[in-house]
Design an enzyme around this catalytic site. Structure first.
Site, PDB file in Angstrom:
ATOM      1  N   ASP A   9       0.858  -1.187   0.000  1.00 16.32           N
ATOM      2  CA  ASP A   9       0.000   0.000   0.000  1.00 16.32           C
ATOM      3  C   ASP A   9       0.894   1.237   0.000  1.00 16.32           C
ATOM      4  OD1 ASP A   9      -3.087   0.714   1.705  1.00 16.32           O
ATOM      5  OD2 ASP A   9      -1.736   2.125   0.740  1.00 16.32           O
ATOM      6  N   ASP A 107      -3.199   2.349  -5.802  1.00 11.67           N
ATOM      7  CA  ASP A 107      -2.096   2.412  -4.847  1.00 11.67           C
ATOM      8  C   ASP A 107      -1.983   1.164  -3.986  1.00 11.67           C
ATOM      9  OD1 ASP A 107      -4.432   2.866  -3.488  1.00 11.67           O
ATOM     10  OD2 ASP A 107      -3.622   4.427  -2.195  1.00 11.67           O
ATOM     11  N   GLU A 108      -2.579   0.060  -4.435  1.00 10.47           N
ATOM     12  CA  GLU A 108      -2.518  -1.164  -3.647  1.00 10.47           C
ATOM     13  C   GLU A 108      -2.335  -2.370  -4.540  1.00 10.47           C
ATOM     14  OE1 GLU A 108      -5.726  -1.960  -0.973  1.00 10.47           O
ATOM     15  OE2 GLU A 108      -6.052   0.171  -0.609  1.00 10.47           O
TER      16      GLU A 108
END
Length: 353
Positions: A9, A107-108
């Site tokens: 993350d 974003d993960e």
DNA sequence: TCTGGGGTCCTAGGACCC
DNA sequence: TCTGGGGTCCTAGGACCC
């Protein structure tokens, strides 16, 4: 994959990308959202840097409120193409490490080690913290971005562990330490359980993760349905999905919506905006060779009353004018007797064979 | 100092057919 | 005429996530 699932993350992703291209912003409270003008209403914070969060600025907060809390903040417009490019770089870096990567938003990602390298040789065993450390190092070297990494036996454990690893750290959460770590926390600490589900669980006397883990699964299935009910108890136990899918994600739909700074009252304006939104989404999906099966229109009035209507096309379409005409016909099914705050068009896409 | 934008999946209920 | 199921398709809305 063999063994562990890792959840990667990126820290304060949008703000971090902005600081990368403007290094003079490092250490300053950076707030990304809307068109970057906090004096205008109806815009919200997408991401605040940790410096800005120290002033109480949060994602989803109106920009004007953020400006009051953080008058010296640096407000920047949201720049999707820049974030998409940065995200692609990060995911490519993860794959370059020989990892199985399941992308989960900008974003993960969930990642794992395959049982063998691409040339077929079995991989040496490795502690997951070692893998996590390599990920953080390489992502930083290649992209300048920092990330937190959670380690678990299931996606839920790994994702939950990431919460303890932020910012920039590494944390492990397993079946064995799940009850001690999570048992006393409210059920909303679990991924997939929000305020609504928590309130309905509270009706059954279930408030904590431990209580959910001990709940009667028949009663849960009865109250929440055959899919969600059993999932809830499993989530209380920290269980659930432990497989990674590294095929590229195929979008089920695409949408475009717009909140207007001033409510729309003129029917011709409303029609024009719906037509414009429909053509824009259609163009973006046709550019990727996809076909449209359904056209949905969303209307939010000034009172925030929000409704969606949808129509199936007679046959999958690649015609932007047909899509626009369908959107207008769906719009016709609304009673447009209130000022309109938001209009949206969503297209459902045919799955490629 | 009201409440963005872009997604996904699930459930319920009506229509319709056998 | 009334009654019963099952199954599928479709739409509306709920809920959640980043």
């Amino acid at each position: 994959v063999s063994g562990w699932i890792l959840h990667v993350d990126l820290d304060q992703f949008l703000a971090a990308v902005e600081v990368l291209r403007r290094p003079e912003l490092a250490g300053r409270p950076v707030i990304v959202g809307g068109d970057g003008d906090p004096s205008r209403p109806r815009q919200v914070v997408a991401t605040a840097s940790y410096e800005a969060r120290a002033f109480g600025v949060r994602s989803g907060m109106p920009l004007r409120q953020a400006a009051r809390r953080c008058p010296d903040g640096v407000f920047l417009p949201s720049d999707r193409p820049a974030y998409e490019a940065a995200s692609d770089e990060v995911m490519a870096t993860l794959r370059s490490l020989g990892l199985v990567v399941e992308v989960w938003g900008w974003d993960e990602a969930f990642v794992g080690r395959p049982p063998a390298s691409s040339d077929g040789r079995p991989l040496e065993p490795e502690e997951p913290e070692e893998t996590a450390g390599r990920i953080q190092q390489r992502v930083f070297e290649e992209t300048g971005l920092r990330c937190a990494v959670g380690i678990g036996e299931t996606k839920l454990q790994a994702k939950t562990a990431t919460g303890f690893a932020k910012p920039g750290g590494i944390a492990r959460l397993t079946r064995r330490d799940w009850p001690a770590t999570m048992g006393d926390r409210p059920v909303t600490a679990l991924w997939g359980i929000g305020a609504r589900t928590a309130a309905r669980l509270a009706d059954l006397g279930v408030r904590t993760v431990a209580q959910l883990a001990a709940a009667d699964h028949v009663e849960l299935a009865h109250r929440f349905g055959p899919t969600i009910g059993p999932y809830l108890k499993l989530a209380g136990l920290g269980g659930g999905d432990d497989t990674l899918v590294d095929e590229p994600h195929v979008a089920r739909g695409r949408s475009r919506e717009e909140t207007f700074e001033q409510d729309l009252t003129d029917r011709a304006d409303i029609d024009a905006h719906v037509g414009r939104l429909a053509r824009a989404v259609a163009a973006s999906v046709f550019a990727e060779g996809r076909r449209v099966t359904h056209v949905a229109v969303k209307v939010r009035t000034a009172t925030f009353f929000t409704r969606t209507r949808i129509r199936k096309l007679p046959a999958p379409s690649t015609d932007a004018e047909e899509v626009a005409a369908a959107a207008l016909s769906v719009l016709d099914r609304f009673e447009l007797d209130r000022p309109v705050r938001l209009l949206g068009v969503r297209l459902v896409l045919e799955l490629p064979a």
